[in-house]
Design an enzyme around this catalytic site. Structure first.
Site, PDB file in Angstrom:
ATOM      1  N   ARG A   1      10.888   1.694   3.573  1.00 22.42           N
ATOM      2  CA  ARG A   1      12.160   2.390   3.782  1.00 22.42           C
ATOM      3  C   ARG A   1      13.021   2.226   2.530  1.00 22.42           C
ATOM      4  O   ARG A   1      12.984   1.174   1.873  1.00 22.42           O
ATOM      5  CB  ARG A   1      12.874   1.824   5.005  1.00 22.42           C
ATOM      6  CG  ARG A   1      12.100   2.044   6.301  1.00 22.42           C
ATOM      7  CD  ARG A   1      12.789   1.408   7.504  1.00 22.42           C
ATOM      8  NE  ARG A   1      12.010   1.612   8.723  1.00 22.42           N
ATOM      9  CZ  ARG A   1      11.049   0.795   9.147  1.00 22.42           C
ATOM     10  NH1 ARG A   1      10.748  -0.289   8.440  1.00 22.42           N
ATOM     11  NH2 ARG A   1      10.388   1.055  10.264  1.00 22.42           N
TER      12      ARG A   1
ATOM     13  N   LYS B   1      13.939  -3.232   9.914  1.00 23.52           N
ATOM     14  CA  LYS B   1      14.481  -2.472  11.035  1.00 23.52           C
ATOM     15  C   LYS B   1      14.086  -3.086  12.368  1.00 23.52           C
ATOM     16  O   LYS B   1      14.895  -3.153  13.297  1.00 23.52           O
ATOM     17  CB  LYS B   1      13.987  -1.024  10.957  1.00 23.52           C
ATOM     18  CG  LYS B   1      14.539  -0.120  12.044  1.00 23.52           C
ATOM     19  CD  LYS B   1      14.054   1.298  11.856  1.00 23.52           C
ATOM     20  CE  LYS B   1      14.612   2.221  12.930  1.00 23.52           C
ATOM     21  NZ  LYS B   1      14.149   3.625  12.753  1.00 23.52           N
TER      22      LYS B   1
ATOM     23  N   HIS C   1      13.141   8.813   1.892  1.00 26.17           N
ATOM     24  CA  HIS C   1      12.498   8.433   3.152  1.00 26.17           C
ATOM     25  C   HIS C   1      11.267   9.290   3.427  1.00 26.17           C
ATOM     26  O   HIS C   1      10.343   8.880   4.139  1.00 26.17           O
ATOM     27  CB  HIS C   1      13.497   8.568   4.302  1.00 26.17           C
ATOM     28  CG  HIS C   1      13.205   7.657   5.456  1.00 26.17           C
ATOM     29  ND1 HIS C   1      12.139   7.853   6.299  1.00 26.17           N
ATOM     30  CD2 HIS C   1      13.836   6.551   5.909  1.00 26.17           C
ATOM     31  CE1 HIS C   1      12.130   6.918   7.228  1.00 26.17           C
ATOM     32  NE2 HIS C   1      13.134   6.111   7.010  1.00 26.17           N
TER      33      HIS C   1
ATOM     34  N   ARG D   1       7.513   8.099   3.051  1.00 23.35           N
ATOM     35  CA  ARG D   1       6.793   7.447   4.153  1.00 23.35           C
ATOM     36  C   ARG D   1       5.923   8.464   4.890  1.00 23.35           C
ATOM     37  O   ARG D   1       4.797   8.164   5.299  1.00 23.35           O
ATOM     38  CB  ARG D   1       7.787   6.783   5.118  1.00 23.35           C
ATOM     39  CG  ARG D   1       8.430   5.540   4.554  1.00 23.35           C
ATOM     40  CD  ARG D   1       9.583   5.041   5.409  1.00 23.35           C
ATOM     41  NE  ARG D   1       9.252   4.701   6.763  1.00 23.35           N
ATOM     42  CZ  ARG D   1       8.667   3.566   7.160  1.00 23.35           C
ATOM     43  NH1 ARG D   1       8.327   2.669   6.247  1.00 23.35           N
ATOM     44  NH2 ARG D   1       8.422   3.330   8.420  1.00 23.35           N
TER      45      ARG D   1
ATOM     46  N   HIS E   1       5.522  -0.212  11.387  1.00 21.10           N
ATOM     47  CA  HIS E   1       5.831   0.355  12.689  1.00 21.10           C
ATOM     48  C   HIS E   1       5.436  -0.643  13.764  1.00 21.10           C
ATOM     49  O   HIS E   1       4.346  -1.206  13.729  1.00 21.10           O
ATOM     50  CB  HIS E   1       5.072   1.668  12.914  1.00 21.10           C
ATOM     51  CG  HIS E   1       5.676   2.813  12.186  1.00 21.10           C
ATOM     52  ND1 HIS E   1       4.997   3.995  11.980  1.00 21.10           N
ATOM     53  CD2 HIS E   1       6.888   2.973  11.607  1.00 21.10           C
ATOM     54  CE1 HIS E   1       5.771   4.838  11.312  1.00 21.10           C
ATOM     55  NE2 HIS E   1       6.918   4.233  11.074  1.00 21.10           N
TER      56      HIS E   1
ATOM     57  N   TYR F   1      -0.192  -7.778  22.665  1.00 21.37           N
ATOM     58  CA  TYR F   1      -1.390  -8.556  22.353  1.00 21.37           C
ATOM     59  C   TYR F   1      -1.880  -8.404  20.918  1.00 21.37           C
ATOM     60  O   TYR F   1      -2.518  -9.293  20.377  1.00 21.37           O
ATOM     61  CB  TYR F   1      -2.523  -8.167  23.317  1.00 21.37           C
ATOM     62  CG  TYR F   1      -2.251  -8.611  24.739  1.00 21.37           C
ATOM     63  CD1 TYR F   1      -2.426  -9.945  25.113  1.00 21.37           C
ATOM     64  CD2 TYR F   1      -1.805  -7.708  25.694  1.00 21.37           C
ATOM     65  CE1 TYR F   1      -2.163 -10.360  26.405  1.00 21.37           C
ATOM     66  CE2 TYR F   1      -1.542  -8.113  26.993  1.00 21.37           C
ATOM     67  CZ  TYR F   1      -1.723  -9.435  27.341  1.00 21.37           C
ATOM     68  OH  TYR F   1      -1.459  -9.866  28.617  1.00 21.37           O
TER      69      TYR F   1
END
Length: 333
Positions: free
Chosen positions: A161, A188, A250, A253, A276, A285
């Site tokens: 970012r 973020k 941006h 990305r 992400h 998990y």
């Protein structure tokens, strides 16, 4: 008793601003998020209801205020700032949640308002088409401002970012181990993120050190070594290159994500590279960060970008293997 009651009512104990300040202090936002949210309250909310008793502001008053904010013209584009109205609504609802869970109000007057205001239409960050990427890369590498050029090159290599790179400090980098570790408080999703550094990135970082000199920041402000560059620097450079309305920082990305997925790299590796957060049960998990796989993937990505600049056919790399095949070989290994 009447005097005491009146004194209490005249104090700011129940003012919306005091509640909002309390809420903001309780949050562990990044600096950029804090500036954005507190600025939205200061510019759009406090002048209207900041001194009001938050217990007496009606749902209708909040609805009217949010609609008024959405109808305000953007200072640069002149278009209505619909997104700002939605942001203010969500922020103020969270502020009232604090009052509700601590027993200061019985219900949240912002609940349900989202059904009656204009929705913000999310759009992908602007980015060039695949066939336009070579020319964009050439423009970036030959840009007159060398520090900015390096920043844009690193942006597209890393897929990070813009604020993560703009606020990066040298202490986060281990050039010997070839890693950049961004602390959780700057991310973020509030999760520490490590980016493997390809050979091209290491070369650019070593060059960048000669420009940052004694500053802790990679990209020091012109006016002070204790501050990073402006958050408009990278975007303005792209506009100066002629990419206004075509490419944003941006948007790199999106280019990285789409290109790597199209070339056959595993979804988990690409999502991890973009930091992400995986949702649902899988996210609970699966804590893998695939650092070793991403190290090879990001080196191949940087080599591929070099090939685009040098004019090598888009589907081949320096060792003349299709990037798709390299992705498959890396997956098998």
């Amino acid at each position: 008793k009447k005097v005491q009651k009146q004194t209490l009512l005249n104090s700011d104990q129940f003012s919306f601003k005091s509640l909002a300040v309390e809420y903001c202090k309780s949050k562990t936002w990044t600096n950029a998020t804090r500036v954005r949210n507190e600025g939205a309250l200061r510019n759009h909310v406090y002048p209207n209801v900041g001194n009001r008793d938050y217990r007496k502001i009606t749902k209708k008053e909040w609805l009217d205020l949010i609609k008024t904010i959405q109808e305000k013209p953007h200072p640069k584009t002149g278009k209505p700032i619909v997104e700002m109205g939605n942001r203010v609504r969500g922020l103020c609802k969270d502020i009232y949640d604090l009052a509700e869970v601590t027993g200061r109000i019985e219900f949240n007057p912002l609940s349900g308002i989202e059904k009656f205001i204009e929705k913000h239409k999310k759009q992908n960050m602007l980015h060039v088409k695949a066939e336009e990427l070579p020319d964009l890369l050439k423009s970036i590498r030959t840009f007159k401002g060398r520090q900015t050029s390096i920043g844009l090159q690193l942006s597209i290599m890393f897929g990070c970012r813009p604020n993560e790179l703009r606020n990066a400090v040298w202490d986060e980098f281990d050039l010997e181990k070839a890693t950049w570790t961004i602390p959780a408080q700057r991310m973020k999703k509030r999760i520490e993120h490590t980016i493997p550094l390809c050979t091209q990135a290491l070369a650019l970082l070593n060059e960048l050190k000669t420009y940052s000199r004694n500053s802790p920041y990679l990209f020091r402000s012109r006016s002070s070594s204790d501050r990073p560059i402006s958050n408009n620097t990278f975007g303005k450079a792209l506009k100066d290159m002629g990419y206004c309305g075509k490419q944003t920082p941006h948007g790199f990305r999106h280019i990285l994500s789409t290109s790597l997925r199209e070339k056959g790299f595993q979804r988990d590796w690409v999502e991890s590279a973009l930091a992400h957060k995986v949702g649902g049960v899988e996210g609970v998990y699966n804590k893998a960060v695939y650092l070793q796989q991403r190290k090879s993937m990001m080196q191949l990505w940087a080599d591929y970008l070099d090939d685009l600049v040098s004019g090598v056919t888009i589907q081949t790399t320096k060792n003349e293997q299709p990037l798709d095949n390299l992705a498959s070989n890396l997956k098998l290994s």
